[in-house]
Design a protein around this motif. Structure first.
Motif, short mmCIF file in Angstrom:
data_model
loop_
_atom_site.label_atom_id
_atom_site.label_comp_id
_atom_site.label_asym_id
_atom_site.label_seq_id
_atom_site.Cartn_x
_atom_site.Cartn_y
_atom_site.Cartn_z
N HIS A 1 8.58 -2.27 15.54
CA HIS A 1 7.76 -1.71 14.47
C HIS A 1 8.47 -1.80 13.13
N VAL A 2 7.68 -1.57 12.07
CA VAL A 2 8.20 -1.48 10.72
C VAL A 2 7.64 -0.23 10.08
N VAL A 3 8.44 0.43 9.23
CA VAL A 3 8.03 1.63 8.52
C VAL A 3 8.04 1.32 7.02
N LEU A 4 6.93 1.64 6.34
CA LEU A 4 6.78 1.38 4.92
C LEU A 4 6.43 2.67 4.18
N GLN A 5 6.95 2.81 2.98
CA GLN A 5 6.61 3.95 2.12
C GLN A 5 5.63 3.48 1.06
N ARG A 6 4.61 4.31 0.78
CA ARG A 6 3.60 3.97 -0.22
C ARG A 6 3.27 5.19 -1.08
N THR A 7 3.06 4.95 -2.38
CA THR A 7 2.66 6.02 -3.28
C THR A 7 1.19 6.39 -3.08
N ALA A 8 0.37 5.42 -2.70
CA ALA A 8 -1.05 5.66 -2.40
C ALA A 8 -1.21 5.63 -0.88
N PHE A 9 -0.74 6.67 -0.22
CA PHE A 9 -0.68 6.69 1.23
C PHE A 9 -2.07 6.58 1.85
N ARG A 10 -3.00 7.45 1.44
CA ARG A 10 -4.32 7.48 2.09
C ARG A 10 -5.07 6.17 1.89
N ARG A 11 -5.02 5.62 0.68
CA ARG A 11 -5.72 4.36 0.44
C ARG A 11 -5.11 3.23 1.25
N THR A 12 -3.77 3.21 1.36
CA THR A 12 -3.10 2.18 2.15
C THR A 12 -3.41 2.34 3.63
N LEU A 13 -3.37 3.57 4.13
CA LEU A 13 -3.71 3.83 5.53
C LEU A 13 -5.10 3.30 5.85
N ASP A 14 -6.08 3.67 5.03
CA ASP A 14 -7.47 3.25 5.29
C ASP A 14 -7.60 1.74 5.24
N TRP A 15 -6.83 1.10 4.36
CA TRP A 15 -6.88 -0.36 4.27
C TRP A 15 -6.41 -1.00 5.57
#
Length: 377
Positions: free
Chosen positions: A183-197
């Protein structure tokens, strides 16, 4: 009797969603990816990268002047592709689909184009960008490398189940042979939008959500996400996303045979001067036995074994996020693992934090307070 209470009871993700919370899946995804294919990096010193890779337990599939392909023992494409660059950076993630029609479907849905991969990788791909700007390469029919000899799990005498008689246990102190990319773990400032994408575009499913204590009504801040293979079990998480002040790589994880391979491989790395970040322990979300290391370029990489497998029927778990809740047993999470150790990376993250608070994204002052509580927990 209160002294006998399991201290991890409130930490496990064994509670389901409340009414109206995120379902952890998309109703009609564009495609359903089958697995991670590989990760792509750039590094200025490929000789140094290769030395660490061999000590960590990779085999080398390709070595050219400006490109290095690292592989595990299982038959598959390379786990990691490293190209020469002026600075060390994470480039992006490649996911694999089963049919070329899936690549064409993604291209049609996004306006991207289907392209052929280099001969060293084979197959076709479509290149996308997630909402955080990260490269997401979806591939089909890459070259399939043949299996290599693997470390066999040691026979274990477990209670009355006896597998070894008249023989001592002597695991060799050698690199822990990487079997595959997990697996890979990524950090995002727009978490919810990235998750839904990712759920919509790639058909992934959430295994576990974490939320900041006292902020559950604001939604999750971390998701452990698996591939949807229907009734066929898949790794608890192939991708994990977490909310933070910058868009960046956090770590990647590689499966090894068993605890002895992981532990002896760790001793080998320590003997050769590499720095353990955190371990050995057993996680809660995913249950993996883990051991984290820093490579010479500062990237965090994990050996793991004995992870959970879920099929598509399982709904997401929900739990509060805390530093102590990252493991069932093992040493406390280190400042290095949590990104709090003083140094260049910590200074960069502090600068990103100040920028994130001034920008229009999901990382606001309330989320910062929640993150501070996690670090102090």
């Amino acid at each position: 009797m209160s002294d006998l209470r399991d201290p991890h009871t409130d930490l496990h993700s064994d509670q389901g969603a409340l009414a109206g919370e995120h379902p952890g899946r998309a109703a009609d995804p564009v495609v359903k990816v089958h697995d991670l294919a590989w990760l792509e990096f750039e590094k200025p010193d490929l000789a140094r990268a290769e030395r660490f890779a061999r000590d960590f337990g990779f085999a080398v599939a390709l070595r050219e002047a400006d490109e290095l392909h690292l592989r595990g023992r299982e038959p598959s494409a390379p786990c990691v592709v490293v190209r020469r660059g002026r600075r060390s950076r994470f480039v992006g993630t490649a996911f694999r689909v089963a049919e070329r029609d899936d690549v064409a479907r993604l291209a049609a849905a996004t306006g991207a184009r289907v392209a052929r991969l280099p001969e060293s990788l084979g197959g076709v791909c479509v290149d996308l960008r997630d909402p955080g700007g990260g490269l997401v390469r979806v591939v089909c029919d890459p070259l399939q490398l043949t299996a290599l000899p693997d470390q066999r799990p040691l026979p274990i005498n477990a209670g009355r189940h006896v597998a070894r008689i008249n023989a001592a246990q002597r695991p060799p102190r050698e690199p822990a042979a990487v079997q595959r990319l997990g697996h890979v773990v990524l950090q995002r400032t727009a978490f919810r939008r990235t998750l839904d994408w990712y759920l919509k575009m790639l058909g992934l499913l959430v295994s576990d959500f974490l939320f900041f204590a006292g902020q559950r009504e604001r939604g999750p801040v971390m998701a452990f996400i698996r591939c949807d293979r229907g009734a066929t079990p898949a790794d608890h998480h192939t991708l994990a996303l977490t909310l933070g002040p910058s868009n960046r790589y956090v770590h990647s994880a590689y499966q090894v045979a068993d605890l002895d391979a992981l532990a002896a491989g760790g001793e080998y790395l320590a003997d050769h001067g590499y720095r353990r970040s955190w371990g050995i322990g057993r996680h809660i979300q995913g249950s993996q036995i883990f051991d984290y290391w820093r490579d010479p370029d500062g990237f965090l990489v994990e050996h793991y074994t004995d992870g959970d497998l879920f099929d598509a029927s399982l709904e997401p778990g929900w739990a509060p996020m805390s530093a102590s809740g990252l493991a069932q047993w093992g040493p406390p999470a280190t400042r290095d693992f949590l990104g709090l150790k003083p140094g260049r990376d910590a200074i960069a993250e502090l600068g990103a934090l100040l920028g994130a608070l001034a920008a229009d994204n999901e990382f606001d002052v309330g989320r910062l307070r929640g993150l501070i509580k996690v670090a102090r927990s």
